[in-house]
Design an enzyme around this catalytic site. Sequence first.
Site, PDB file in Angstrom:
ATOM      1  CG  HIS A  28      -2.295   0.448   0.998  1.00 35.93           C
ATOM      2  ND1 HIS A  28      -2.903   0.458  -0.246  1.00 35.93           N
ATOM      3  CD2 HIS A  28      -3.252   0.913   1.863  1.00 35.93           C
ATOM      4  CE1 HIS A  28      -4.141   0.900  -0.141  1.00 35.93           C
ATOM      5  NE2 HIS A  28      -4.381   1.190   1.124  1.00 35.93           N
ATOM      6  CG  ASN A  77      -9.166   5.066   4.897  1.00 39.38           C
ATOM      7  OD1 ASN A  77      -8.458   4.486   4.087  1.00 39.38           O
ATOM      8  ND2 ASN A  77      -9.961   4.421   5.728  1.00 39.38           N
ATOM      9  CG  ASP A 102      -1.753   0.512  -3.301  1.00 35.51           C
ATOM     10  OD1 ASP A 102      -2.586  -0.369  -2.983  1.00 35.51           O
ATOM     11  OD2 ASP A 102      -1.767   1.654  -2.811  1.00 35.51           O
ATOM     12  CG  ASN A 123     -10.623   2.938   1.283  1.00 35.05           C
ATOM     13  OD1 ASN A 123     -11.687   2.948   0.681  1.00 35.05           O
ATOM     14  ND2 ASN A 123     -10.331   1.989   2.162  1.00 35.05           N
TER      15      ASN A 123
END
Length: 205
Positions: A28, A77, A102, A123
Amino acid sequence: MADAASPALPCLIVGLGNPGDKYAGTRHNIGFEVVDRLSKAWAVSLKEERRFQGEYGAGFGPTRQKVYLLKPLTYMNRSGQSMRAVLDWLKLDPSQVLVVYDDMDLPVGRLRLRLSGSAGGHNGMKSAIAHLGTQDFPRLRIGIGASQRVGDQAVVSHVLGNFSKTERSTLDGVVDTTLRAIEKALIDGVEKAMSLYNSVDLSSS
């Protein structure tokens, strides 16, 4: 703001990720890794800027044009909050941003540049689109491969996990290619970079 007929020339490169040692090197956080590499390649130092809620740096790119680098420290987020703060401060249009992140829908070894698009379930991009008020801004997706298991928890474990040794070897080449693609986008526009790099496949190298 550039004329509509001219190629999109981004100047703010944003890498998405999560702050802290816990997340360093995870799938991530490949966006953070790319910005760190750009920082070294262009000698643009990054430091934490509280007004931007991120690590930020300003300097000069491959042809001495002004460039800005950003790693939001808001956690994935809420990445858009940091991006919005920088855009407002620099008085930039969303079209001048290039977001690197990613993508599970691409295999390890592939990258994909686009001028606009949906969040695709990511997100960080959902937050970016919400805070920028548009999905019309360039992005560069780096393949991290799909989870071998199904379910939300399996997906979380996959994106927050580390690359295998084989994947890491491939990713080193992908990051090098990503840097060249970004430099091409800054010089000749995102569309030219798309035509050169969207077909590159390092997965079997």
